[in-house]
Motif scaffolding. Sequence first.
Motif, PDB file in Angstrom:
ATOM      1  N   THR A   1       0.836  -1.208   0.000  1.00 46.49           N
ATOM      2  CA  THR A   1       0.000   0.000   0.000  1.00 46.49           C
ATOM      3  C   THR A   1       0.866   1.252   0.000  1.00 46.49           C
ATOM      4  OG1 THR A   1      -1.664  -1.233   1.261  1.00 46.49           O
ATOM      5  CG2 THR A   1      -1.899   1.155   1.167  1.00 46.49           C
ATOM      6  N   GLU A   2       1.831   1.316   0.910  1.00 41.36           N
ATOM      7  CA  GLU A   2       2.725   2.473   0.958  1.00 41.36           C
ATOM      8  C   GLU A   2       3.771   2.418  -0.156  1.00 41.36           C
ATOM      9  OE1 GLU A   2       2.775   3.820   5.619  1.00 41.36           O
ATOM     10  OE2 GLU A   2       3.668   1.897   5.116  1.00 41.36           O
ATOM     11  N   LEU A   3       4.171   1.212  -0.541  1.00 47.49           N
ATOM     12  CA  LEU A   3       5.153   1.071  -1.614  1.00 47.49           C
ATOM     13  C   LEU A   3       4.594   1.618  -2.936  1.00 47.49           C
ATOM     14  CD1 LEU A   3       8.007  -0.115  -2.036  1.00 47.49           C
ATOM     15  CD2 LEU A   3       6.916  -2.242  -2.748  1.00 47.49           C
ATOM     16  N   SER A   4       3.334   1.341  -3.224  1.00 54.10           N
ATOM     17  CA  SER A   4       2.693   1.843  -4.448  1.00 54.10           C
ATOM     18  C   SER A   4       2.577   3.363  -4.427  1.00 54.10           C
ATOM     19  CB  SER A   4       1.306   1.219  -4.608  1.00 54.10           C
ATOM     20  OG  SER A   4       1.390  -0.175  -4.732  1.00 54.10           O
ATOM     21  N   TYR A   5       2.288   3.908  -3.243  1.00 51.01           N
ATOM     22  CA  TYR A   5       2.184   5.365  -3.098  1.00 51.01           C
ATOM     23  C   TYR A   5       3.535   6.022  -3.406  1.00 51.01           C
ATOM     24  CZ  TYR A   5       1.230   9.882  -0.830  1.00 51.01           C
ATOM     25  OH  TYR A   5       1.065  11.215  -0.567  1.00 51.01           O
ATOM     26  N   ILE A   6       4.609   5.431  -2.914  1.00 57.44           N
ATOM     27  CA  ILE A   6       5.949   5.971  -3.170  1.00 57.44           C
ATOM     28  C   ILE A   6       6.281   5.886  -4.656  1.00 57.44           C
ATOM     29  CG2 ILE A   6       8.424   5.594  -2.745  1.00 57.44           C
ATOM     30  CD1 ILE A   6       7.608   4.595   0.066  1.00 57.44           C
ATOM     31  N   SER A   7       5.921   4.753  -5.300  1.00 61.47           N
ATOM     32  CA  SER A   7       6.246   4.571  -6.715  1.00 61.47           C
ATOM     33  C   SER A   7       5.533   5.586  -7.605  1.00 61.47           C
ATOM     34  CB  SER A   7       5.906   3.147  -7.159  1.00 61.47           C
ATOM     35  OG  SER A   7       4.508   2.941  -7.156  1.00 61.47           O
TER      36      SER A   7
ATOM     37  N   LEU B   1       9.667   6.530  -8.530  1.00 65.59           N
ATOM     38  CA  LEU B   1       9.736   5.134  -8.946  1.00 65.59           C
ATOM     39  C   LEU B   1      11.070   4.492  -8.560  1.00 65.59           C
ATOM     40  CD1 LEU B   1       8.293   2.839 -10.420  1.00 65.59           C
ATOM     41  CD2 LEU B   1       9.299   3.682 -12.553  1.00 65.59           C
ATOM     42  N   HIS B   2      12.154   5.244  -8.688  1.00 66.68           N
ATOM     43  CA  HIS B   2      13.465   4.688  -8.360  1.00 66.68           C
ATOM     44  C   HIS B   2      13.588   4.374  -6.881  1.00 66.68           C
ATOM     45  CE1 HIS B   2      13.818   8.953  -7.451  1.00 66.68           C
ATOM     46  NE2 HIS B   2      14.922   8.717  -6.771  1.00 66.68           N
ATOM     47  N   ARG B   3      12.962   5.218  -6.028  1.00 67.86           N
ATOM     48  CA  ARG B   3      13.009   4.959  -4.572  1.00 67.86           C
ATOM     49  C   ARG B   3      12.197   3.718  -4.214  1.00 67.86           C
ATOM     50  NH1 ARG B   3      14.612   9.477  -1.523  1.00 67.86           N
ATOM     51  NH2 ARG B   3      14.680   8.024   0.220  1.00 67.86           N
ATOM     52  N   SER B   4      11.051   3.548  -4.873  1.00 67.88           N
ATOM     53  CA  SER B   4      10.217   2.381  -4.562  1.00 67.88           C
ATOM     54  C   SER B   4      10.889   1.090  -5.002  1.00 67.88           C
ATOM     55  CB  SER B   4       8.836   2.513  -5.227  1.00 67.88           C
ATOM     56  OG  SER B   4       8.928   2.328  -6.617  1.00 67.88           O
ATOM     57  N   LYS B   5      11.582   1.133  -6.151  1.00 62.02           N
ATOM     58  CA  LYS B   5      12.289  -0.066  -6.615  1.00 62.02           C
ATOM     59  C   LYS B   5      13.414  -0.436  -5.655  1.00 62.02           C
ATOM     60  CE  LYS B   5      11.308   0.159 -11.577  1.00 62.02           C
ATOM     61  NZ  LYS B   5      11.867   0.331 -12.936  1.00 62.02           N
TER      62      LYS B   5
ATOM     63  N   MET C   1      13.484   0.347  -2.449  1.00 67.97           N
ATOM     64  CA  MET C   1      12.839  -0.125  -1.222  1.00 67.97           C
ATOM     65  C   MET C   1      12.395  -1.572  -1.362  1.00 67.97           C
ATOM     66  SD  MET C   1      12.732   2.016   1.342  1.00 67.97           S
ATOM     67  CE  MET C   1      11.412   1.309   2.290  1.00 67.97           C
ATOM     68  N   GLU C   2      11.807  -1.904  -2.514  1.00 73.64           N
ATOM     69  CA  GLU C   2      11.339  -3.275  -2.732  1.00 73.64           C
ATOM     70  C   GLU C   2      12.517  -4.252  -2.738  1.00 73.64           C
ATOM     71  OE1 GLU C   2       8.240  -5.732  -5.593  1.00 73.64           O
ATOM     72  OE2 GLU C   2       8.981  -3.767  -6.235  1.00 73.64           O
ATOM     73  N   GLN C   3      13.618  -3.825  -3.327  1.00 71.76           N
ATOM     74  CA  GLN C   3      14.819  -4.663  -3.331  1.00 71.76           C
ATOM     75  C   GLN C   3      15.324  -4.875  -1.911  1.00 71.76           C
ATOM     76  OE1 GLN C   3      17.836  -3.376  -6.122  1.00 71.76           O
ATOM     77  NE2 GLN C   3      19.446  -4.447  -5.024  1.00 71.76           N
ATOM     78  N   ASP C   4      15.305  -3.809  -1.105  1.00 73.47           N
ATOM     79  CA  ASP C   4      15.741  -3.914   0.291  1.00 73.47           C
ATOM     80  C   ASP C   4      14.818  -4.817   1.098  1.00 73.47           C
ATOM     81  OD1 ASP C   4      17.836  -2.249  -0.274  1.00 73.47           O
ATOM     82  OD2 ASP C   4      16.891  -0.434   0.516  1.00 73.47           O
ATOM     83  N   ILE C   5      13.511  -4.737   0.808  1.00 73.02           N
ATOM     84  CA  ILE C   5      12.541  -5.558   1.543  1.00 73.02           C
ATOM     85  C   ILE C   5      12.854  -7.039   1.378  1.00 73.02           C
ATOM     86  CG2 ILE C   5      10.128  -6.330   1.550  1.00 73.02           C
ATOM     87  CD1 ILE C   5       9.346  -3.396   0.965  1.00 73.02           C
ATOM     88  N   TRP C   6      13.108  -7.455   0.148  1.00 73.55           N
ATOM     89  CA  TRP C   6      13.322  -8.882  -0.130  1.00 73.55           C
ATOM     90  C   TRP C   6      14.743  -9.339   0.165  1.00 73.55           C
ATOM     91  CZ3 TRP C   6       9.256 -11.675  -0.179  1.00 73.55           C
ATOM     92  CH2 TRP C   6       8.049 -11.186  -0.679  1.00 73.55           C
TER      93      TRP C   6
END
Length: 816
Positions: free
Chosen positions: A774-780, A784-788, A790-795
């Motif tokens: 939910t928050e990841l989509s808002y950031i993207s 977009l570069h920050r969300s990508k 963040m998603e990489q860091d999450i996994w």
Amino acid sequence: MTTDFSKYQKIITSFRGEVSKPTFDIKFTQSTKNMPKTEKFLLKMELKRLSGACTRSIDLRGLVDGDCKLFQYSGQSHFLDDIAVGVFEENVDQYKGYTFGVYEAVKNTENNFRVIYQKEQNKVGESNAKEAPADLSKKSQDKTQYPVTLFPLNQYHDRKEERMNFVTSLVIVLDKNQQKVVSSIDLSVSGLKFRINGMGSIYIDQQITVLYKGLESDFQFGSDEPLVYQVKNIHSDATTQLVGCQRIEASDEDSFERFLLGYIQGNKRRYKINLENTLAALQARTFEQYLLPKINELPIFFERTANAIHPRYALTTNNNQPTFQYWQDEDNHSNLQFLLNEERLERLLKKYKQGKPLRIYSFIHQNQGKDFFYTIDEDQLAKEDDFFSTFLTFAAKKSSFAVTQLTYFDIDRSKIYSPFTLSNTLELKKQHLNLPPSTEVLSCFESLSFAITVSDITHQTSREQYQDFSVDGIEVSKLKKFGHKRLKDKIVVEELGVTYKNQRQEARFIYNTPAIVECENVKWKGTAVDFSVSGLKIELETSAVLSAGEVVYIAFPSLQKITSAYDLNKLPYIIIKTNKKKNILNLRAYVKEHQHTGRSFFKLLISKNKDKLSPDDYVFLVPGLAEALRTHYTQSIQIPALIVQTSGSRYKVDALVANDDSDEFSQQLKKLSDRKNYYNFYPLMTKLYKDNFLESCLKKLIVNKEPISEVLYISIDSKAKQVDEAVRGKFDSELSEPDLRKNFIKQALEKGHFFCLQLKISRTNEPDIEYLNTELSYISSYALHRSKQMEQDIWSVVAAIQYLDITHEVLFSHGL
């Protein structure tokens, strides 16, 4: 093709801002007449590249030796130190705008850690070339800095309105009609942040009038009423102040408010929304989902009645289950009330005010098949000079001996809900993902008075030390007063599991019926203790050689007597999980085709007998209560943890999850760091990385296996100047002899500081990505570069390392 242009740096510098001029080709040809054609062509392309417009933001926080602050240029935010600001302004003046030449000049200032490191490496290379090979080993030094950033779980907030990054000219009217020209940093419908040079002219709660001169030149607001703001916060550095304000005295039909609402909505994708709080919130939620299901301490929430205090709820995980089960008697009834009574609570509160935990020593005596609990705390020991040594020796020789550490924290009802940081933009269809607490949950919290965390700090070395405290026998008469009377009316402590992805898809009901399990012509008798439409739990009379993933066939002889419509023999089920003793099986219906007789039967049985069947205890709990207690503990968590992430083929540790860093050990790690606001975890990381210790631990661990536990002794010499000379660390296994340990501890205390940490290394589960998305989509939507990233860091998270300071217990057990 990559070319090193460093040898042509003088030419590059001289042609800053010249590329777009008509005379560029002539001047360039004259300056490069002796250069090979290929290099001349590449250099010309490089000059054109450096003159191209750049849209990248620059963030030098943690990358340079200096304090970075917000710097605005043409509506874009950068974080630069004083040196970088000077380089930025000089190159912008030369290039006539923000270009890639400006970007690269700022990224390569003299105080950049990467540049400093490269220069040092060049010096080392030059000196090594002159020295004999025998001296090479002396010159190569081990790494002494392991910088780690603190990530608190309790310091992010939602905003009522979206805040847009926007720079425009303002005139603010202060006290006594004093006017100042300032620039805005960001704005919302009812808020504003601006930068002002100088100090002291603005204070909290001050009312100021703001004139939007920059906007007035392009727009009409339809109102001449003064715009009055109240100062809410001020952040200062050496020369400037960042001032946050909130508008007051706005009417319901305010034309300027309507204008801002439309202006921000229409331009927020151009100027971008300020996402700092959303990024911080998502980072905290990510670490929370990885860490909370792996906590080793046991949080217990207490309620107070007219007569006494008693435990009401306990948050359990796979890791803290042994602690929870230790305090259960022979009938599996919880006896956590023996840990804390009114008298011991007073002693715990005194420790809490001093910033210390309270240690409890306990053992369980078994007589005629019944369990009897004995406990004594460290303050009670101090009053029993002639008895404490014999008690500890007697208790330590029991297999049930335990040393438990209690810490106290208050109940704060404002901490039970953590809303998404989306500034009221959450879609209606997604609101179910994070609903606020219901009135039933709030009423449950009304009865709670305080909470504690229970940490088991027992380890073999201390047990052996206590066994040698005394050679005298125990005085039974004195021992009796530390025993706890068994209660006739058992206190019910609700056990709430810490989970983020609910694995239970169907309602489960308690029902005991005989069952026969068959696999490869071998049969085991047992009892089905609960069931759902698609699942079963069976307790076998004897252990079975069965493992998760095997298909077994179940028969229900008693249930077969009540139905002729279904054949309840040889029903295929697949084993999902077994316990260590292999006598409890968790099963799911194994469907080969579209039909499964067992599912059809249990579905009909449940639908016709819902009023008669007893739901599993999990169903009785108030919906949302477990989430509220979990959220509260997240914001009160006291035991720090390091997060292990993958980085290529290696593991990295650069994130510390903790809500408080005021303890002595954290302060020492700050002193060891050569970077401001970072912690140097050299004392831990040198031991974890040595001989691939961390990597070997992670290979041994699986997700739901018990954590690997280690005790680490640390000495920090307060007079030594070099980190590697100041710090010494030894695992418990390296100090196997009592004399070695005592000498290590004594020397550490004489030279400076001694610490002993209990490490717990656990593999982490996968997060609930639907919740985080939910928050990841808002950031993207805006970055977009920050969300990508963040998603990489999450996994990338693979493990958590909790460390608990047990220094005082180790000193006590060694008579120091």
